[in-house]
Design an enzyme around this catalytic site. Structure first.
Site, PDB file in Angstrom:
ATOM      1  N   ASP A  33      -1.831 -18.287   3.972  1.00 13.52           N
ATOM      2  CA  ASP A  33      -2.753 -19.088   3.297  1.00 13.52           C
ATOM      3  C   ASP A  33      -3.342 -20.171   4.348  1.00 13.52           C
ATOM      4  O   ASP A  33      -4.710 -20.310   4.213  1.00 13.52           O
ATOM      5  CB  ASP A  33      -2.317 -19.873   2.079  1.00 13.52           C
ATOM      6  CG  ASP A  33      -0.801 -20.197   1.901  1.00 13.52           C
ATOM      7  OD1 ASP A  33      -0.137 -19.903   3.250  1.00 13.52           O
ATOM      8  OD2 ASP A  33      -0.100 -20.612   1.237  1.00 13.52           O
ATOM      9  N   TYR A  63       0.721  -1.306   0.015  1.00  8.77           N
ATOM     10  CA  TYR A  63       0.086   0.109  -0.044  1.00  8.77           C
ATOM     11  C   TYR A  63       1.127   1.419   0.181  1.00  8.77           C
ATOM     12  O   TYR A  63       0.329   2.335   0.413  1.00  8.77           O
ATOM     13  CB  TYR A  63      -0.948  -0.076   1.208  1.00  8.77           C
ATOM     14  CG  TYR A  63      -2.011  -1.361   1.227  1.00  8.77           C
ATOM     15  CD1 TYR A  63      -1.679  -2.339   1.170  1.00  8.77           C
ATOM     16  CD2 TYR A  63      -3.396  -0.537   0.804  1.00  8.77           C
ATOM     17  CE1 TYR A  63      -2.700  -3.308   0.919  1.00  8.77           C
ATOM     18  CE2 TYR A  63      -4.416  -1.649   0.842  1.00  8.77           C
ATOM     19  CZ  TYR A  63      -4.099  -3.097   0.777  1.00  8.77           C
ATOM     20  OH  TYR A  63      -5.052  -4.083   0.784  1.00  8.77           O
ATOM     21  N   LYS A  89       3.761 -14.383   5.200  1.00  9.21           N
ATOM     22  CA  LYS A  89       4.365 -15.225   4.062  1.00  9.21           C
ATOM     23  C   LYS A  89       5.618 -15.567   3.989  1.00  9.21           C
ATOM     24  O   LYS A  89       6.503 -15.226   2.877  1.00  9.21           O
ATOM     25  CB  LYS A  89       3.652 -14.934   2.877  1.00  9.21           C
ATOM     26  CG  LYS A  89       3.635 -15.678   1.626  1.00  9.21           C
ATOM     27  CD  LYS A  89       2.665 -16.717   1.792  1.00  9.21           C
ATOM     28  CE  LYS A  89       2.851 -17.978   0.691  1.00  9.21           C
ATOM     29  NZ  LYS A  89       2.173 -19.290   0.527  1.00  9.21           N
ATOM     30  N   ASP A 122      -5.760  -6.672   5.249  1.00 12.07           N
ATOM     31  CA  ASP A 122      -6.974  -6.251   4.684  1.00 12.07           C
ATOM     32  C   ASP A 122      -7.814  -7.373   4.382  1.00 12.07           C
ATOM     33  O   ASP A 122      -9.159  -7.176   4.653  1.00 12.07           O
ATOM     34  CB  ASP A 122      -6.690  -5.550   3.381  1.00 12.07           C
ATOM     35  CG  ASP A 122      -7.906  -4.802   2.703  1.00 12.07           C
ATOM     36  OD1 ASP A 122      -8.807  -4.721   3.295  1.00 12.07           O
ATOM     37  OD2 ASP A 122      -7.385  -4.229   1.718  1.00 12.07           O
TER      38      ASP A 122
HETATM   39 MG    MG Z   1     -10.647  -3.806   2.911  1.00 14.71          MG
END
Ligand code: MG
Ligand code: NAI
Length: 341
Positions: A207, A125, A174, A231
Protein backbone atom coordinates in the site's frame (compact mmCIF):
# COMPACT_ATOMS: atom_id res chain seq x y z
CA UNK A 1 17.32 -16.08 -40.71
CA UNK A 2 13.68 -17.10 -40.76
CA UNK A 3 11.59 -17.89 -37.69
CA UNK A 4 8.36 -19.78 -37.16
CA UNK A 5 6.40 -18.31 -34.26
CA UNK A 6 2.92 -18.71 -32.83
CA UNK A 7 0.49 -15.81 -33.23
CA UNK A 8 -2.71 -15.51 -31.18
CA UNK A 9 -4.58 -12.43 -32.49
CA UNK A 10 -6.95 -12.31 -29.49
CA UNK A 11 -10.24 -10.43 -29.41
CA UNK A 12 -11.53 -6.89 -28.79
CA UNK A 13 -8.80 -4.56 -30.10
CA UNK A 14 -6.59 -7.66 -30.62
CA UNK A 15 -6.82 -7.96 -34.39
CA UNK A 16 -6.20 -4.21 -34.92
CA UNK A 17 -3.09 -3.99 -32.76
CA UNK A 18 -1.70 -7.37 -33.83
CA UNK A 19 -2.02 -6.31 -37.43
CA UNK A 20 -0.04 -3.18 -36.58
CA UNK A 21 2.68 -5.24 -34.87
CA UNK A 22 3.05 -7.84 -37.62
CA UNK A 23 3.20 -5.13 -40.30
CA UNK A 24 5.93 -3.26 -38.42
CA UNK A 25 7.93 -6.47 -37.84
CA UNK A 26 7.66 -7.36 -41.53
CA UNK A 27 8.75 -3.89 -42.63
CA UNK A 28 11.71 -4.07 -40.24
CA UNK A 29 12.91 -6.94 -42.41
CA UNK A 30 12.43 -9.86 -40.04
CA UNK A 31 11.38 -13.01 -41.78
CA UNK A 32 8.68 -14.64 -39.65
CA UNK A 33 6.29 -17.38 -40.63
CA UNK A 34 3.33 -16.94 -38.28
CA UNK A 35 1.51 -20.01 -37.07
CA UNK A 36 -1.86 -18.34 -36.41
CA UNK A 37 -4.12 -20.01 -33.84
CA UNK A 38 -7.21 -18.84 -32.00
CA UNK A 39 -7.89 -18.84 -28.28
CA UNK A 40 -10.44 -17.28 -25.92
CA UNK A 41 -13.82 -15.92 -27.09
CA UNK A 42 -13.13 -16.38 -30.81
CA UNK A 43 -12.10 -20.01 -30.29
CA UNK A 44 -15.11 -20.61 -28.05
CA UNK A 45 -17.45 -19.35 -30.78
CA UNK A 46 -15.76 -21.34 -33.55
CA UNK A 47 -14.65 -24.55 -31.83
CA UNK A 48 -16.66 -24.52 -28.57
CA UNK A 49 -13.38 -24.56 -26.66
CA UNK A 50 -11.57 -21.40 -25.45
CA UNK A 51 -8.24 -23.23 -25.47
CA UNK A 52 -8.17 -25.71 -28.39
CA UNK A 53 -5.37 -28.27 -28.45
CA UNK A 54 -4.02 -26.70 -31.68
CA UNK A 55 -2.95 -23.69 -29.58
CA UNK A 56 -1.00 -25.82 -27.13
CA UNK A 57 0.56 -27.87 -29.94
CA UNK A 58 1.59 -24.76 -31.85
CA UNK A 59 3.27 -23.20 -28.79
CA UNK A 60 4.94 -26.52 -27.97
CA UNK A 61 6.45 -26.56 -31.46
CA UNK A 62 7.41 -22.90 -31.82
CA UNK A 63 8.32 -21.90 -28.22
CA UNK A 64 7.73 -18.18 -28.86
CA UNK A 65 4.31 -16.52 -28.97
CA UNK A 66 3.00 -13.07 -29.82
CA UNK A 67 -0.42 -12.76 -28.24
CA UNK A 68 -3.21 -10.20 -28.50
CA UNK A 69 -5.47 -9.59 -25.49
CA UNK A 70 -8.09 -12.18 -24.56
CA UNK A 71 -11.35 -11.23 -22.88
CA UNK A 72 -12.15 -13.04 -19.64
CA UNK A 73 -15.80 -12.96 -18.52
CA UNK A 74 -16.06 -11.14 -15.18
CA UNK A 75 -17.36 -13.14 -12.20
CA UNK A 76 -18.69 -15.98 -14.40
CA UNK A 77 -17.95 -18.08 -17.49
CA UNK A 78 -14.67 -19.69 -18.47
CA UNK A 79 -11.46 -19.13 -16.53
CA UNK A 80 -8.84 -16.79 -17.91
CA UNK A 81 -7.10 -18.26 -20.94
CA UNK A 82 -4.20 -15.86 -20.27
CA UNK A 83 -3.71 -17.50 -16.87
CA UNK A 84 -4.22 -20.98 -18.39
CA UNK A 85 -1.48 -20.38 -21.00
CA UNK A 86 0.92 -19.06 -18.36
CA UNK A 87 0.28 -22.17 -16.26
CA UNK A 88 0.43 -24.65 -19.14
CA UNK A 89 3.92 -23.52 -20.14
CA UNK A 90 5.14 -22.57 -16.65
CA UNK A 91 5.71 -18.94 -17.65
CA UNK A 92 6.68 -17.93 -14.14
CA UNK A 93 8.07 -14.48 -14.94
CA UNK A 94 5.91 -11.60 -16.06
CA UNK A 95 8.33 -8.85 -17.00
CA UNK A 96 6.61 -5.49 -17.42
CA UNK A 97 8.70 -2.41 -18.22
CA UNK A 98 7.30 1.11 -17.85
CA UNK A 99 9.38 3.66 -19.69
CA UNK A 100 8.66 7.25 -20.73
CA UNK A 101 8.86 8.15 -24.39
CA UNK A 102 9.45 11.82 -25.20
CA UNK A 103 6.32 13.52 -26.47
CA UNK A 104 3.93 11.69 -24.18
CA UNK A 105 2.23 13.89 -21.62
CA UNK A 106 2.50 12.42 -18.14
CA UNK A 107 2.41 13.78 -14.62
CA UNK A 108 6.22 13.70 -14.58
CA UNK A 109 8.80 15.83 -16.24
CA UNK A 110 11.80 13.53 -16.08
CA UNK A 111 12.32 10.18 -17.73
CA UNK A 112 10.85 7.17 -15.92
CA UNK A 113 12.32 3.72 -16.45
CA UNK A 114 10.92 0.99 -14.21
CA UNK A 115 10.64 -2.76 -14.63
CA UNK A 116 8.18 -4.87 -12.67
CA UNK A 117 8.84 -8.59 -12.32
CA UNK A 118 5.53 -10.14 -11.39
CA UNK A 119 5.36 -13.73 -10.16
CA UNK A 120 3.02 -15.18 -12.74
CA UNK A 121 1.65 -18.52 -11.53
CA UNK A 122 0.92 -18.61 -7.82
CA UNK A 123 -0.99 -16.96 -4.99
CA UNK A 124 -4.53 -15.76 -5.76
CA UNK A 125 -4.25 -16.77 -9.41
CA UNK A 126 -3.88 -20.47 -8.63
CA UNK A 127 -7.60 -20.87 -9.36
CA UNK A 128 -8.44 -22.64 -6.10
CA UNK A 129 -11.69 -20.95 -5.18
CA UNK A 130 -15.26 -21.86 -4.37
CA UNK A 131 -18.48 -20.83 -2.61
CA UNK A 132 -18.80 -22.55 0.72
CA UNK A 133 -22.48 -23.41 0.06
CA UNK A 134 -25.11 -23.23 -2.66
CA UNK A 135 -26.61 -20.00 -1.29
CA UNK A 136 -23.22 -18.27 -1.72
CA UNK A 137 -23.11 -17.17 1.91
CA UNK A 138 -19.32 -16.99 1.64
CA UNK A 139 -16.57 -17.59 -0.90
CA UNK A 140 -13.00 -18.69 -0.45
CA UNK A 141 -9.89 -18.23 -2.57
CA UNK A 142 -6.72 -19.96 -1.57
CA UNK A 143 -3.46 -18.18 -2.33
CA UNK A 144 -0.46 -20.47 -2.42
CA UNK A 145 3.13 -19.24 -2.34
CA UNK A 146 5.85 -21.85 -2.73
CA UNK A 147 9.56 -21.66 -1.99
CA UNK A 148 10.38 -22.92 -5.50
CA UNK A 149 8.02 -20.43 -7.19
CA UNK A 150 9.30 -17.51 -5.16
CA UNK A 151 12.95 -18.43 -5.53
CA UNK A 152 12.84 -18.64 -9.29
CA UNK A 153 11.13 -15.27 -9.88
CA UNK A 154 13.30 -13.49 -7.31
CA UNK A 155 16.48 -15.01 -8.76
CA UNK A 156 15.34 -14.11 -12.26
CA UNK A 157 14.86 -10.49 -11.16
CA UNK A 158 18.28 -10.31 -9.45
CA UNK A 159 19.99 -11.91 -12.47
CA UNK A 160 18.28 -9.45 -14.79
CA UNK A 161 19.37 -6.47 -12.68
CA UNK A 162 22.94 -7.82 -12.70
CA UNK A 163 23.07 -8.66 -16.41
CA UNK A 164 21.60 -5.36 -17.55
CA UNK A 165 23.60 -3.17 -15.18
CA UNK A 166 20.52 -1.91 -13.37
CA UNK A 167 20.95 -0.59 -9.86
CA UNK A 168 18.28 -1.60 -7.46
CA UNK A 169 15.67 -4.25 -6.72
CA UNK A 170 12.70 -3.60 -4.44
CA UNK A 171 10.63 -6.54 -3.20
CA UNK A 172 6.98 -5.60 -2.66
CA UNK A 173 4.78 -7.58 -0.25
CA UNK A 174 2.14 -7.40 2.47
CA UNK A 175 4.00 -9.53 4.99
CA UNK A 176 2.70 -7.50 7.94
CA UNK A 177 -0.79 -8.96 7.34
CA UNK A 178 -0.18 -11.97 5.06
CA UNK A 179 2.44 -13.25 7.47
CA UNK A 180 2.77 -16.70 5.94
CA UNK A 181 2.42 -16.20 2.18
CA UNK A 182 3.79 -12.65 2.03
CA UNK A 183 6.22 -13.53 4.80
CA UNK A 184 7.65 -16.46 2.87
CA UNK A 185 8.11 -14.39 -0.29
CA UNK A 186 9.91 -11.66 1.66
CA UNK A 187 12.05 -14.17 3.60
CA UNK A 188 13.22 -15.78 0.38
CA UNK A 189 14.09 -12.39 -1.15
CA UNK A 190 16.11 -11.56 1.97
CA UNK A 191 17.86 -14.94 1.82
CA UNK A 192 18.87 -14.44 -1.82
CA UNK A 193 19.82 -10.74 -1.63
CA UNK A 194 23.27 -11.24 0.00
CA UNK A 195 24.34 -13.29 -3.06
CA UNK A 196 23.97 -10.04 -5.05
CA UNK A 197 25.69 -7.67 -2.68
CA UNK A 198 26.52 -5.26 -5.53
CA UNK A 199 22.78 -4.64 -6.08
CA UNK A 200 20.92 -2.24 -3.83
CA UNK A 201 18.02 -4.13 -2.28
CA UNK A 202 15.08 -3.02 -0.19
CA UNK A 203 11.48 -3.97 0.56
CA UNK A 204 8.20 -2.09 0.65
CA UNK A 205 4.72 -2.93 1.88
CA UNK A 206 2.39 -2.77 -1.11
CA UNK A 207 0.00 0.00 0.00
CA UNK A 208 2.86 2.33 0.81
CA UNK A 209 4.50 1.26 -2.47
CA UNK A 210 1.46 2.39 -4.48
CA UNK A 211 1.64 5.83 -2.86
CA UNK A 212 5.44 6.07 -3.27
CA UNK A 213 5.28 5.14 -6.95
CA UNK A 214 2.83 7.96 -7.59
CA UNK A 215 4.67 10.52 -5.44
CA UNK A 216 8.22 9.73 -6.54
CA UNK A 217 8.73 6.92 -9.06
CA UNK A 218 12.40 7.88 -9.47
CA UNK A 219 13.34 6.20 -6.20
CA UNK A 220 12.64 2.80 -7.83
CA UNK A 221 14.39 0.83 -10.55
CA UNK A 222 13.36 -2.85 -10.69
CA UNK A 223 10.56 -4.32 -8.61
CA UNK A 224 9.77 -7.95 -7.84
CA UNK A 225 6.44 -8.95 -6.34
CA UNK A 226 3.72 -11.54 -6.06
CA UNK A 227 1.05 -12.11 -8.69
CA UNK A 228 -1.87 -9.87 -7.65
CA UNK A 229 0.30 -6.95 -6.51
CA UNK A 230 2.30 -7.22 -9.74
CA UNK A 231 -0.89 -7.12 -11.78
CA UNK A 232 -2.09 -3.97 -10.04
CA UNK A 233 1.24 -2.15 -9.76
CA UNK A 234 2.05 -2.75 -13.43
CA UNK A 235 -1.14 -0.96 -14.50
CA UNK A 236 -0.21 1.80 -12.04
CA UNK A 237 3.29 1.96 -13.55
CA UNK A 238 1.79 2.23 -17.04
CA UNK A 239 -0.21 5.22 -15.78
CA UNK A 240 3.06 6.95 -14.91
CA UNK A 241 4.32 6.72 -18.48
CA UNK A 242 1.25 7.42 -20.60
CA UNK A 243 -1.21 4.64 -19.87
CA UNK A 244 -1.92 1.09 -20.91
CA UNK A 245 -1.39 1.84 -24.58
CA UNK A 246 2.34 2.19 -23.79
CA UNK A 247 2.90 -0.87 -21.57
CA UNK A 248 4.40 -4.10 -22.97
CA UNK A 249 4.95 -7.37 -21.17
CA UNK A 250 6.71 -10.71 -21.52
CA UNK A 251 5.66 -14.00 -19.92
CA UNK A 252 8.81 -16.06 -19.62
CA UNK A 253 9.45 -19.67 -18.66
CA UNK A 254 12.38 -22.03 -19.05
CA UNK A 255 11.41 -23.10 -22.57
CA UNK A 256 8.57 -20.87 -23.81
CA UNK A 257 8.12 -17.09 -23.91
CA UNK A 258 4.88 -15.29 -24.69
CA UNK A 259 4.83 -11.58 -25.49
CA UNK A 260 1.77 -9.39 -25.05
CA UNK A 261 0.56 -5.96 -23.99
CA UNK A 262 -0.21 -5.33 -20.32
CA UNK A 263 -3.67 -4.12 -21.30
CA UNK A 264 -6.75 -6.17 -22.06
CA UNK A 265 -9.14 -6.37 -24.99
CA UNK A 266 -10.49 -2.81 -24.42
CA UNK A 267 -14.05 -3.59 -25.61
CA UNK A 268 -14.97 0.11 -25.23
CA UNK A 269 -12.80 1.06 -28.22
CA UNK A 270 -12.67 -2.21 -30.21
CA UNK A 271 -13.19 -2.10 -33.97
CA UNK A 272 -12.92 1.70 -34.18
CA UNK A 273 -9.30 2.15 -35.33
CA UNK A 274 -8.59 4.05 -32.09
CA UNK A 275 -6.37 1.69 -30.05
CA UNK A 276 -2.75 2.57 -29.50
CA UNK A 277 -0.66 -0.33 -30.87
CA UNK A 278 2.53 0.85 -29.06
CA UNK A 279 2.20 -1.64 -26.19
CA UNK A 280 2.03 -4.65 -28.50
CA UNK A 281 4.71 -3.16 -30.78
CA UNK A 282 7.00 -2.72 -27.75
CA UNK A 283 6.16 -6.31 -26.71
CA UNK A 284 7.23 -7.31 -30.23
CA UNK A 285 10.49 -5.43 -29.66
CA UNK A 286 11.03 -7.57 -26.53
CA UNK A 287 10.19 -10.66 -28.59
CA UNK A 288 12.66 -9.74 -31.34
CA UNK A 289 15.40 -9.28 -28.72
CA UNK A 290 14.47 -12.70 -27.33
CA UNK A 291 14.91 -14.39 -30.74
CA UNK A 292 18.18 -12.55 -31.46
CA UNK A 293 16.83 -9.96 -33.91
CA UNK A 294 18.38 -7.06 -32.02
CA UNK A 295 18.91 -4.81 -35.03
CA UNK A 296 15.26 -4.96 -36.06
CA UNK A 297 14.20 -4.48 -32.44
CA UNK A 298 16.29 -1.30 -32.20
CA UNK A 299 15.02 -0.04 -35.51
CA UNK A 300 11.37 -0.46 -34.50
CA UNK A 301 11.76 1.10 -31.07
CA UNK A 302 13.67 4.05 -32.54
CA UNK A 303 10.98 4.67 -35.19
CA UNK A 304 8.15 4.40 -32.66
CA UNK A 305 9.94 6.80 -30.31
CA UNK A 306 10.53 9.28 -33.15
CA UNK A 307 6.88 9.27 -34.28
CA UNK A 308 5.69 9.77 -30.70
CA UNK A 309 8.20 12.55 -30.10
CA UNK A 310 7.04 14.44 -33.21
CA UNK A 311 3.52 14.13 -31.78
CA UNK A 312 1.67 14.86 -35.04
CA UNK A 313 0.75 11.34 -36.02
CA UNK A 314 -0.27 9.58 -32.83
CA UNK A 315 -3.34 7.86 -31.41
CA UNK A 316 -6.04 9.51 -29.33
CA UNK A 317 -4.77 8.33 -25.94
CA UNK A 318 -1.42 10.05 -26.64
CA UNK A 319 -2.84 13.29 -28.00
CA UNK A 320 -6.62 13.69 -27.51
CA UNK A 321 -6.62 17.05 -29.37
CA UNK A 322 -4.83 15.97 -32.50
CA UNK A 323 -4.83 12.28 -33.33
CA UNK A 324 -4.97 9.71 -36.10
CA UNK A 325 -6.08 6.07 -36.21
CA UNK A 326 -4.31 2.84 -35.28
CA UNK A 327 -3.62 2.06 -38.91
CA UNK A 328 -2.35 5.52 -39.83
CA UNK A 329 -0.11 5.58 -36.73
CA UNK A 330 1.33 2.26 -37.89
CA UNK A 331 1.89 3.73 -41.39
CA UNK A 332 3.79 6.61 -39.75
CA UNK A 333 6.07 4.18 -37.86
CA UNK A 334 6.76 2.27 -41.08
CA UNK A 335 7.58 5.48 -43.01
CA UNK A 336 9.85 6.54 -40.17
CA UNK A 337 11.70 3.20 -40.37
CA UNK A 338 12.13 3.65 -44.13
CA UNK A 339 13.61 7.09 -43.50
CA UNK A 340 16.03 5.67 -40.93
CA UNK A 341 17.55 3.00 -43.17
MG1 MG B 1 -3.74 -6.75 -15.48
P1 NAI C 1 -8.32 -2.99 -20.58
O1 NAI C 1 -6.86 -3.00 -20.36
O2 NAI C 1 -8.83 -3.77 -21.73
O3 NAI C 1 -8.84 -1.46 -20.73
C1 NAI C 1 -8.71 -0.51 -19.70
C2 NAI C 1 -8.85 0.90 -20.27
O4 NAI C 1 -7.67 1.21 -21.03
C3 NAI C 1 -10.01 1.04 -21.27
O5 NAI C 1 -10.58 2.32 -21.14
C4 NAI C 1 -9.36 0.90 -22.63
O6 NAI C 1 -10.04 1.56 -23.67
C5 NAI C 1 -7.98 1.50 -22.38
N1 NAI C 1 -6.98 0.84 -23.23
C6 NAI C 1 -6.51 -0.42 -23.09
N2 NAI C 1 -5.63 -0.70 -24.06
C7 NAI C 1 -5.55 0.41 -24.84
C8 NAI C 1 -4.81 0.73 -26.02
N3 NAI C 1 -3.97 -0.13 -26.61
N4 NAI C 1 -4.98 1.97 -26.56
C9 NAI C 1 -5.79 2.86 -26.00
N5 NAI C 1 -6.52 2.61 -24.87
C10 NAI C 1 -6.40 1.40 -24.31
O7 NAI C 1 -8.96 -3.51 -19.21
P2 NAI C 1 -10.45 -3.93 -18.85
O8 NAI C 1 -11.42 -3.07 -19.57
O9 NAI C 1 -10.44 -4.01 -17.40
O10 NAI C 1 -10.56 -5.43 -19.40
C11 NAI C 1 -11.19 -5.79 -20.63
C12 NAI C 1 -11.00 -7.29 -20.85
O11 NAI C 1 -9.62 -7.59 -21.10
C13 NAI C 1 -11.43 -8.17 -19.67
O12 NAI C 1 -12.13 -9.27 -20.19
C14 NAI C 1 -10.13 -8.61 -19.06
O13 NAI C 1 -10.22 -9.85 -18.41
C15 NAI C 1 -9.24 -8.70 -20.28
N6 NAI C 1 -7.79 -8.58 -20.00
C16 NAI C 1 -6.95 -9.36 -20.72
C17 NAI C 1 -5.60 -9.26 -20.55
C18 NAI C 1 -4.70 -10.10 -21.40
O14 NAI C 1 -5.12 -10.61 -22.43
N7 NAI C 1 -3.47 -10.29 -21.01
C19 NAI C 1 -5.01 -8.32 -19.57
C20 NAI C 1 -5.98 -7.49 -18.91
C21 NAI C 1 -7.33 -7.63 -19.10
Amino acid sequence: MSHKLTLIPGDGIGSEIIQAATRVIYEAGVNIEWDVVEAGMTALEKYHDPLPKEVIESIDRNKVVLKGPLTTPVGKGFRSINVALRKEFELYVNQRPAKTYKGIKTLYFDHIDLIIFRENLEEFYSGIEHYIDSSKSAAETIGIITRRGSERIIRYAFEFVKKHGRKKLTVVHKANILKFTGGLFLDIAEEIAPEYSEIQFDDKIVDNMAMQMVMNPYQFDCIVTTNLFGDILSDLASGLVGGLGMAPGANIGDSVAMFEAVHGSAPDIAGQNIANPSAIILASVMMLQHIGEDEAAKKIEKALAAVIEKGEKVTRDINPKNFIGTKEFTDAIISQMEGQS
